[in-house]
Design an enzyme around this catalytic site. Structure first.
Site, PDB file in Angstrom:
ATOM      1  N   PHE A   2       0.897  -1.193  -0.148  1.00  0.00           N
ATOM      2  CA  PHE A   2       0.183   0.020  -0.086  1.00  0.00           C
ATOM      3  C   PHE A   2       0.973   1.239   0.156  1.00  0.00           C
ATOM      4  CE2 PHE A   2      -2.006  -3.525   2.192  1.00  0.00           C
ATOM      5  CZ  PHE A   2      -3.145  -3.627   1.792  1.00  0.00           C
ATOM      6  N   THR A  56      -8.260  -9.510   3.983  1.00  0.00           N
ATOM      7  CA  THR A  56      -8.457 -10.135   2.648  1.00  0.00           C
ATOM      8  C   THR A  56     -10.126 -10.172   2.554  1.00  0.00           C
ATOM      9  OG1 THR A  56      -6.704 -11.600   2.503  1.00  0.00           O
ATOM     10  CG2 THR A  56      -8.651 -12.463   1.283  1.00  0.00           C
ATOM     11  N   ALA A  70      -7.790 -12.647  12.052  1.00  0.00           N
ATOM     12  CA  ALA A  70      -6.904 -13.769  12.542  1.00  0.00           C
ATOM     13  C   ALA A  70      -6.557 -13.307  14.018  1.00  0.00           C
ATOM     14  CB  ALA A  70      -5.575 -14.242  11.872  1.00  0.00           C
ATOM     15  N   THR A 154       4.662  12.100   8.502  1.00  0.00           N
ATOM     16  CA  THR A 154       6.083  12.358   8.669  1.00  0.00           C
ATOM     17  C   THR A 154       6.330  12.553  10.064  1.00  0.00           C
ATOM     18  OG1 THR A 154       6.236  13.472   6.564  1.00  0.00           O
ATOM     19  CG2 THR A 154       7.997  13.969   8.276  1.00  0.00           C
TER      20      THR A 154
END
Length: 233
Positions: A2, A56, A70, A154
Site C-alpha cells: 500500500f 482479505t 486472525a 511524517t
C-alpha cells in the site's frame, strides 16, 4: 503493498466474534459499508487495508465488504475494539499505475500506540504518541515515515527511552481524510514503522556477526563515510 494514502473512510456495520458463515470461516469477521468508491473493481481475495491492516475480502457487494481477522491480527491491532458505526481508514492494494505519494506500506501492523496529547498548531494538529512496545522507537526517526491507522505521516519529533514518544502533525486537509483526527488522548492507533529500518538493522547485525554471507561493500562505504564526517567535525 500500500502507499499509506487513505482512499476513503468506511463504517463498521458488523463485527462477529465467531462468524460461522462460509465467508466468516468460523473466526472473527468485520463488515464495512459506505465505501462503494473502492469496490468498483473489487474481487474476492483482494487485499484492502483497514486502519492500516492488510485484510482479505471474503464477501462484498456494491457498498460493503467483509474481511476475516486472525487472532494474531486482533492481538497486534486496534481492530478488536471497533464497534458498530466505528469509522475506519480504507485503502486498496497498489496497482501498476498507482502513484507512490506516501511510502511503501505493507499493511502489517507492528503494534498500537496510545495518543498522549493532541495540540493545535495553527490549523494543524500535533499528535504525541507512545507505542505499547517501546523498542519500536528505535525505528522511528525525525522526518522519517510512520504509518498510523494506515495513513503515511511524517515524524516531526522523537524522544527515546522508557517514557519515549514521537509526534506527527496533521494538516487541515489530512484531518478531513483520516479517522485519526477525531481521536482523543487515551485512544489507540495502529502503527507500522518503515520497513527499511528493519532491513538495515538486520543487515548491519548480520554483517558485524559475520553471518550475513553477503557483499557489504556499499554498507562499508556508508559507515566509513559517516565516520569520516564525524572526524572532520
Amino acid at each position: 503493498m500500500f502507499t499509506g494514502l487513505v482512499e476513503t473512510i468506511g463504517t463498521v456495520t458488523a463485527l462477529e466474534p465467531i462468524d460461522t458463515s462460509s465467508s466468516g470461516g468460523g473466526g472473527t469477521s468485520l463488515t464495512i459499508s459506505d465505501c462503494e468508491e473502492i469496490l468498483t473493481d473489487a474481487h474476492l481475495g483482494d487485499s484492502i487495508a483497514v486502519n492500516g491492516t492488510c485484510l482479505t475480502v471474503t464477501a462484498f457487494d456494491k457498498t460493503w465488504f467483509k474481511v476475516g481477522c486472525a487472532p494474531e491480527t486482533l492481538r497486534r491491532t486496534n481492530l478488536g475494539s471497533l464497534q458498530t458505526n466505528s469509522h475506519v481508514n480504507l485503502e486498496r492494494a497498489v496497482s501498476a499505475d498507482t502513484r507512490m505519494g506516501g511510502h511503501f506500506v505493507q499493511g502489517h501492523v507492528d503494534t498500537v500506540a496510545e495518543i498522549l496529547s493532541v495540540t493545535p498548531d495553527g490549523n494543524s494538529l500535533v499528535f504525541r504518541l507512545q507505542p505499547r512496545e517501546r523498542d519500536i522507537l528505535r525505528y522511528v526517526v525525525e522526518k522519517g515515515y510512520v504509518t498510523l491507522d494506515g495513513a503515511s505521516l511524517t515524524v516531526t519529533k522523537v524522544v527515546d527511552g522508557q517514557d519515549g514518544y514521537w509526534e506527527v502533525m496533521l494538516i487541515a486537509y489530512t484531518q478531513d481524510k483520516v479517522v485519526t483526527a477525531a481521536k482523543k488522548p487515551g485512544d489507540f492507533v495502529n502503527v507500522e514503522i518503515d520497513i527499511v529500518g528493519k532491513y538495515v538493522e538486520k543487515s548491519v547485525q548480520g554483517y558485524f556477526a559475520g553471518t550475513s554471507g553477503g557483499d557489504f561493500a556499499i554498507l562499508e562505504k556508508m559507515v566509513n563515510r559517516i565516520v569520516d564526517e564525524r572526524l572532520k567535525k
